[in-house]
Design a protein around this motif. Structure first.
Motif, mmCIF file in Angstrom:
data_model
loop_
_atom_site.group_PDB
_atom_site.id
_atom_site.type_symbol
_atom_site.label_atom_id
_atom_site.label_comp_id
_atom_site.label_asym_id
_atom_site.label_seq_id
_atom_site.Cartn_x
_atom_site.Cartn_y
_atom_site.Cartn_z
ATOM 1 N N ASN A 65 55.440 4.367 16.254
ATOM 2 C CA ASN A 65 55.814 3.812 14.949
ATOM 3 C C ASN A 65 55.728 2.287 14.944
ATOM 4 N N ILE A 66 56.197 1.681 16.034
ATOM 5 C CA ILE A 66 56.168 0.216 16.101
ATOM 6 C C ILE A 66 54.715 -0.265 16.054
ATOM 7 N N SER A 67 53.880 0.376 16.843
ATOM 8 C CA SER A 67 52.499 -0.112 16.873
ATOM 9 C C SER A 67 51.813 0.149 15.529
ATOM 10 N N ARG A 68 52.164 1.240 14.858
ATOM 11 C CA ARG A 68 51.509 1.534 13.576
ATOM 12 C C ARG A 68 52.062 0.700 12.424
ATOM 13 N N VAL A 69 53.326 0.312 12.494
ATOM 14 C CA VAL A 69 53.837 -0.591 11.449
ATOM 15 C C VAL A 69 53.175 -1.964 11.633
ATOM 16 N N LEU A 70 52.984 -2.343 12.891
ATOM 17 C CA LEU A 70 52.374 -3.656 13.137
ATOM 18 C C LEU A 70 50.888 -3.692 12.779
ATOM 19 N N ASP A 71 50.212 -2.529 12.872
ATOM 20 C CA ASP A 71 48.795 -2.586 12.456
ATOM 21 C C ASP A 71 48.638 -2.102 11.005
ATOM 22 N N ASP A 72 49.746 -2.016 10.304
ATOM 23 C CA ASP A 72 49.760 -1.690 8.868
ATOM 24 C C ASP A 72 49.300 -0.279 8.537
ATOM 25 N N SER A 73 49.256 0.620 9.512
ATOM 26 C CA SER A 73 48.902 1.989 9.144
ATOM 27 C C SER A 73 50.159 2.792 8.778
ATOM 28 N N LEU A 74 51.323 2.191 8.918
ATOM 29 C CA LEU A 74 52.573 2.736 8.374
ATOM 30 C C LEU A 74 53.313 1.558 7.746
ATOM 31 N N ASP A 75 54.099 1.834 6.699
ATOM 32 C CA ASP A 75 54.870 0.739 6.088
ATOM 33 C C ASP A 75 56.238 0.571 6.750
ATOM 34 N N VAL A 76 56.830 1.716 7.067
ATOM 35 C CA VAL A 76 58.197 1.719 7.571
ATOM 36 C C VAL A 76 58.247 2.743 8.702
ATOM 37 N N GLY A 77 59.175 2.573 9.633
ATOM 38 C CA GLY A 77 59.278 3.558 10.710
ATOM 39 C C GLY A 77 60.714 3.650 11.203
ATOM 40 N N ILE A 78 60.943 4.634 12.063
ATOM 41 C CA ILE A 78 62.234 4.737 12.735
ATOM 42 C C ILE A 78 61.946 4.536 14.218
ATOM 43 N N ALA A 79 62.786 3.765 14.883
ATOM 44 C CA ALA A 79 62.548 3.538 16.309
ATOM 45 C C ALA A 79 63.847 3.230 17.024
#
Ligand code: GLU
Length: 325
Positions: free
Chosen positions: A70-84
């Motif tokens: 989730n962290i890597s995908r929020v940072l590459d903008d392929s997710l807007d929000v995540g839980i971690a």
């Protein structure tokens, strides 16, 4: 004729762009279906979609490999929000010039991460079959273990722990790379000797392991864990409450982190504002969605120190309702 055609085309384009401008989909990264992130994300999306806080705003859920993904995908903008897990957010935020960039995504800028809400406690959870001769963490040496899939948080946690214990893969009878959701059935089918998962409770995965093959939870104590906690401010001592799982009556001492709803600076302030407002305003409904949320308390949910700073939009809302000065 020509002029009216142009006017219609322009009107149609205007209408289309208004529609596009109004439609906004928030993608929310969770974890595997047998964890707690998945129902958490489901609850958040349900509330956001129900409240229609902004015209056209819709929240859509994605099952993922958990925190690190989730962290890597929020940072590459392929997710807007995540839980971690708070520890991985902290690590990514504070160690942008780190040597494990690969883990968090190539070229990722962890310093752009932002906290939205602190959710519930997650516990480092170790489960073994009822008749196992594993009674403490040290006993897992020489056994068949799973270190999680590549890029998963389980892999990251395991590599931290193995390093602390100075254990190599060769010290184990077998090292598998199972998906977190596969662990419980692998344990009950006798493919692995121990299941390890950092997760909130009750979780589907631990329930499966305790219901299907009478497994037991074991505690995490000892000098290495003490050292791990002393070195990492984001880990803290915690107790998995007793009587949650069949056959496991006593509470189990271990260490834990906080499941955290996060995003990056890319998320606009109004959306971040609307998202946290939706959850806080509907907290009673949210608490009823999963037993892990039963004790959610707004003051704790906005209490620092945060793994990454609060998003400006979230901060605006918390100040507005007096939760933060
Ligand atoms: N803590 C786990 C992880 O970060 C996920 C647990 C869950 O899905 O509830 O991968």
């Amino acid at each position: 004729m020509k002029k009216t055609l142009w006017i219609s085309v322009l009107l149609a384009m205007g209408y289309a762009s208004v529609c596009l401008a109004q439609k906004q989909v928030i993608t929310l990264g969770t974890g595997g279906e047998t964890g707690v992130y998945y129902p958490t994300g489901g609850g958040i999306c349900r509330i956001v979609n129900k409240l229609k806080l902004k015209p056209g705003l819709r929240c859509v859920l994605q099952a993922t490999d958990g925190s690190v993904a989730n962290i890597s995908r929020v940072l590459d903008d392929s997710l807007d929000v995540g839980i971690a897990q708070s520890n991985w957010i902290y690590k990514s935020y504070h160690e942008t010039a780190r040597d494990d960039v690969e883990m968090m995504g190539q070229g990722a800028q962890g310093s752009e991460l932002r906290t939205l809400l602190v959710l519930y406690p997650e516990y480092f959870t170790v489960i073994v079959p009822k008749d196992s001769d594993i009674h403490q963490f040290d006993d897992i040496k020489g056994k068949r273990i799973s270190i999680g899939t590549r890029g998963s948080s389980l892999r990251a946690t395991m590599s931290d722990l193995l390093q602390k214990k100075k254990w190599q893969y060769q010290d184990f009878a077998q090292v598998l790379s199972l998906d977190a959701t596969e662990q419980a059935s692998a344990l009950c089918e006798g493919l692995i000797d121990v299941m390890i998962y950092t997760v909130g409770h009750p979780s589907g995965a631990a329930r499966e392991a305790t219901d299907d093959c009478d497994s037991r939870l074991i505690s995490m104590q000892g000098p290495e864990v003490e050292q791990l906690l002393a070195e990492n401010t984001y880990y803290r001592w915690a107790k998995i409450p007793g009587a949650i799982y069949r056959g496991n009556i006593k509470s189990v001492p271990t260490f834990g982190v906080s499941a955290t709803l996060f995003t990056s600076t890319t998320l606009d302030d109004n959306t971040a504002y609307s998202l946290v407002k939706a959850v806080i305003e509907q907290l009673d409904e949210f608490r009823g969605l999963h037993p892990a949320f039963a004790r959610l308390d707004p003051e704790q949910m906005v209490k620092g120190p945060f793994a990454a700073p609060l998003h400006k939009g979230a901060l605006r809302y918390f100040k507005e309702i007096g939760l933060i000065e």
